[in-house]
Motif scaffolding. Structure first.
Motif, PDB file in Angstrom:
ATOM      1  N   GLY A  33      50.237  37.092  25.145  1.00 21.08           N
ATOM      2  CA  GLY A  33      49.723  35.938  24.412  1.00 21.08           C
ATOM      3  C   GLY A  33      48.877  35.040  25.296  1.00 21.08           C
ATOM      4  O   GLY A  33      47.815  34.549  24.879  1.00 21.08           O
ATOM      5  N   ASP A  34      49.310  34.822  26.533  1.00 22.80           N
ATOM      6  CA  ASP A  34      48.536  33.992  27.464  1.00 22.80           C
ATOM      7  C   ASP A  34      47.227  34.663  27.855  1.00 22.80           C
ATOM      8  O   ASP A  34      46.207  33.986  28.037  1.00 22.80           O
ATOM      9  N   PHE A  35      47.230  35.989  27.983  1.00 21.12           N
ATOM     10  CA  PHE A  35      45.979  36.702  28.274  1.00 21.12           C
ATOM     11  C   PHE A  35      44.977  36.497  27.140  1.00 21.12           C
ATOM     12  O   PHE A  35      43.784  36.290  27.375  1.00 21.12           O
ATOM     13  N   VAL A  36      45.469  36.574  25.900  1.00 24.51           N
ATOM     14  CA  VAL A  36      44.592  36.362  24.742  1.00 24.51           C
ATOM     15  C   VAL A  36      44.002  34.953  24.778  1.00 24.51           C
ATOM     16  O   VAL A  36      42.802  34.752  24.540  1.00 24.51           O
ATOM     17  N   LYS A  37      44.820  33.963  25.092  1.00 21.51           N
ATOM     18  CA  LYS A  37      44.333  32.580  25.164  1.00 21.51           C
ATOM     19  C   LYS A  37      43.259  32.430  26.240  1.00 21.51           C
ATOM     20  O   LYS A  37      42.250  31.742  26.028  1.00 21.51           O
ATOM     21  N   ILE A  38      43.466  33.069  27.379  1.00 22.49           N
ATOM     22  CA  ILE A  38      42.461  33.001  28.454  1.00 22.49           C
ATOM     23  C   ILE A  38      41.143  33.623  27.988  1.00 22.49           C
ATOM     24  O   ILE A  38      40.057  33.058  28.206  1.00 22.49           O
ATOM     25  N   LEU A  39      41.219  34.772  27.337  1.00 23.95           N
ATOM     26  CA  LEU A  39      40.006  35.419  26.823  1.00 23.95           C
ATOM     27  C   LEU A  39      39.257  34.492  25.878  1.00 23.95           C
ATOM     28  O   LEU A  39      38.041  34.310  25.987  1.00 23.95           O
ATOM     29  N   LEU A  40      39.969  33.896  24.943  1.00 27.74           N
ATOM     30  CA  LEU A  40      39.336  33.030  23.948  1.00 27.74           C
ATOM     31  C   LEU A  40      38.782  31.756  24.577  1.00 27.74           C
ATOM     32  O   LEU A  40      37.692  31.295  24.217  1.00 27.74           O
ATOM     33  N   ILE A  80      45.118  44.802  30.889  1.00 27.50           N
ATOM     34  CA  ILE A  80      46.294  44.009  30.505  1.00 27.50           C
ATOM     35  C   ILE A  80      47.570  44.651  31.036  1.00 27.50           C
ATOM     36  O   ILE A  80      48.453  43.960  31.570  1.00 27.50           O
ATOM     37  N   HIS A  81      47.690  45.965  30.902  1.00 33.57           N
ATOM     38  CA  HIS A  81      48.878  46.634  31.435  1.00 33.57           C
ATOM     39  C   HIS A  81      48.980  46.449  32.946  1.00 33.57           C
ATOM     40  O   HIS A  81      50.068  46.184  33.482  1.00 33.57           O
ATOM     41  N   ARG A  82      47.833  46.552  33.640  1.00 36.53           N
ATOM     42  CA  ARG A  82      47.842  46.414  35.095  1.00 36.53           C
ATOM     43  C   ARG A  82      48.315  45.020  35.519  1.00 36.53           C
ATOM     44  O   ARG A  82      49.152  44.877  36.410  1.00 36.53           O
ATOM     45  N   TYR A  83      47.811  43.997  34.844  1.00 39.57           N
ATOM     46  CA  TYR A  83      48.218  42.640  35.208  1.00 39.57           C
ATOM     47  C   TYR A  83      49.664  42.350  34.819  1.00 39.57           C
ATOM     48  O   TYR A  83      50.353  41.571  35.487  1.00 39.57           O
ATOM     49  N   LEU A  84      50.138  42.965  33.751  1.00 43.40           N
ATOM     50  CA  LEU A  84      51.558  42.821  33.407  1.00 43.40           C
ATOM     51  C   LEU A  84      52.433  43.394  34.519  1.00 43.40           C
ATOM     52  O   LEU A  84      53.456  42.803  34.886  1.00 43.40           O
ATOM     53  N   GLU A  85      52.049  44.527  35.047  1.00 45.01           N
ATOM     54  CA  GLU A  85      52.805  45.136  36.139  1.00 45.01           C
ATOM     55  C   GLU A  85      52.719  44.289  37.398  1.00 45.01           C
ATOM     56  O   GLU A  85      53.724  44.092  38.096  1.00 45.01           O
ATOM     57  N   GLU A  86      51.541  43.761  37.683  1.00 46.38           N
ATOM     58  CA  GLU A  86      51.366  42.937  38.885  1.00 46.38           C
ATOM     59  C   GLU A  86      52.193  41.657  38.804  1.00 46.38           C
ATOM     60  O   GLU A  86      52.679  41.155  39.820  1.00 46.38           O
ATOM     61  N   SER A  87      52.349  41.123  37.590  1.00 42.89           N
ATOM     62  CA  SER A  87      53.087  39.869  37.432  1.00 42.89           C
ATOM     63  C   SER A  87      54.535  39.997  37.898  1.00 42.89           C
ATOM     64  O   SER A  87      55.155  39.009  38.304  1.00 42.89           O
ATOM     65  N   LYS A  88      55.072  41.212  37.830  1.00 39.95           N
ATOM     66  CA  LYS A  88      56.458  41.439  38.243  1.00 39.95           C
ATOM     67  C   LYS A  88      56.624  41.291  39.759  1.00 39.95           C
ATOM     68  O   LYS A  88      57.737  41.109  40.247  1.00 39.95           O
ATOM     69  N   VAL A  89      55.491  41.350  40.471  1.00 42.21           N
ATOM     70  CA  VAL A  89      55.519  41.254  41.934  1.00 42.21           C
ATOM     71  C   VAL A  89      55.023  39.895  42.413  1.00 42.21           C
ATOM     72  O   VAL A  89      55.652  39.249  43.255  1.00 42.21           O
ATOM     73  N   VAL A  90      53.896  39.432  41.846  1.00 43.04           N
ATOM     74  CA  VAL A  90      53.248  38.230  42.381  1.00 43.04           C
ATOM     75  C   VAL A  90      53.556  36.967  41.588  1.00 43.04           C
ATOM     76  O   VAL A  90      53.242  35.859  42.029  1.00 43.04           O
ATOM     77  N   GLY A  91      54.151  37.093  40.403  1.00 44.28           N
ATOM     78  CA  GLY A  91      54.489  35.922  39.603  1.00 44.28           C
ATOM     79  C   GLY A  91      53.414  35.535  38.605  1.00 44.28           C
ATOM     80  O   GLY A  91      52.307  36.066  38.610  1.00 44.28           O
ATOM     81  N   ARG A  92      53.770  34.584  37.750  1.00 46.34           N
ATOM     82  CA  ARG A  92      52.906  34.234  36.621  1.00 46.34           C
ATOM     83  C   ARG A  92      51.592  33.579  37.030  1.00 46.34           C
ATOM     84  O   ARG A  92      50.511  33.992  36.597  1.00 46.34           O
ATOM     85  N   ASN A  93      51.650  32.514  37.850  1.00 47.50           N
ATOM     86  CA  ASN A  93      50.446  31.742  38.144  1.00 47.50           C
ATOM     87  C   ASN A  93      49.378  32.579  38.839  1.00 47.50           C
ATOM     88  O   ASN A  93      48.188  32.507  38.491  1.00 47.50           O
ATOM     89  N   THR A  94      49.787  33.369  39.831  1.00 48.88           N
ATOM     90  CA  THR A  94      48.827  34.230  40.532  1.00 48.88           C
ATOM     91  C   THR A  94      48.217  35.239  39.570  1.00 48.88           C
ATOM     92  O   THR A  94      47.011  35.514  39.610  1.00 48.88           O
TER      93      THR A  94
END
Length: 213
Positions: A65-72, A186-200
């Protein structure tokens, strides 16, 4: 058929399916469950499904949902985040609560409204479903006329676009047609979030979008 509220309480990650549920019973169940609940419902021609999401489900829903908001936002497109609003239409015997939803092309049509009535209002332009524990019935969204449905199963984002009243799987989103690799990104960033956290993760995704505008 008499259904008690305690029968509708299910553990996270489980799906309860009830058959031969009339529209009146469906409306009654919605009233009994109330607004501030964790469960999600799906109703199609007498079949009611109630699902209680897992924590993993909620994480993925929030991030996508946040990715969609950023795109828009980066595209400078006005939108309304309609969340898990109950969308229903009695004459089609269909009702559904998406994990997330957005009014984009139809944003102006509902701007300022407190309630959505699909007998006069348009459906959301984009719905998002996180299918970790259950399979979403396309018929709900097809019947209601939601132009784009995204489904994420924890491994892959599936983009479905409405064509002649039926969903077809598409490589690209029509709403975000300029981003040809969106599913994989989107899948790649979802996976990365598990390591680097939300804000990054959000900063990195926003930069990815900006570089392609």
């Amino acid at each position: 058929m008499q259904i008690e509220l305690k029968q509708l309480i299910i553990p996270p990650g489980n799906v309860l399916q009830l058959k031969d549920i009339s529209w009146q019973m469906f409306e009654q169940i919605l009233d009994e469950l109330g607004e501030g609940r964790a469960t999600r419902i799906s109703y199609s021609k007498g079949v009611l499904e109630i699902m209680t999401p897992l924590l993993e489900h909620e994480f993925d829903k929030g991030f996508i949902g946040d990715f969609v908001k950023i795109l828009l936002e980066q595209l400078d497109i006005d939108f309304i985040d309609s969340g898990s609003t109950t969308f229903k239409k009695e004459n089609m015997a269909q009702g559904v609560e998406p994990d997330a939803s957005f009014y984009i092309q139809n944003e102006a049509a509902i701007r300022g409204k407190k309630k959505i009535d699909l007998t006069v209002d348009p459906p959301p332009d984009l719905a998002i479903e996180i299918d970790i524990t259950s399979r979403t019935a396309f018929t709900n969204y097809e019947a209601l006329g939601v132009s784009e449905l995204w489904r994420y199963n924890g491994q892959r984002l599936q983009i479905n676009v409405l064509q002649d009243g039926k969903y077809i799987e598409s490589e690209n989103s029509r709403i975000f047609a300029q981003f040809s690799q969106l599913r994989e990104v989107i899948h790649r960033y979802l996976e990365e979030s598990k390591v680097v956290g939300r804000n990054t993760t959000m900063k990195a995704f926003r930069n990815w979008v900006r570089e392609r505008l």
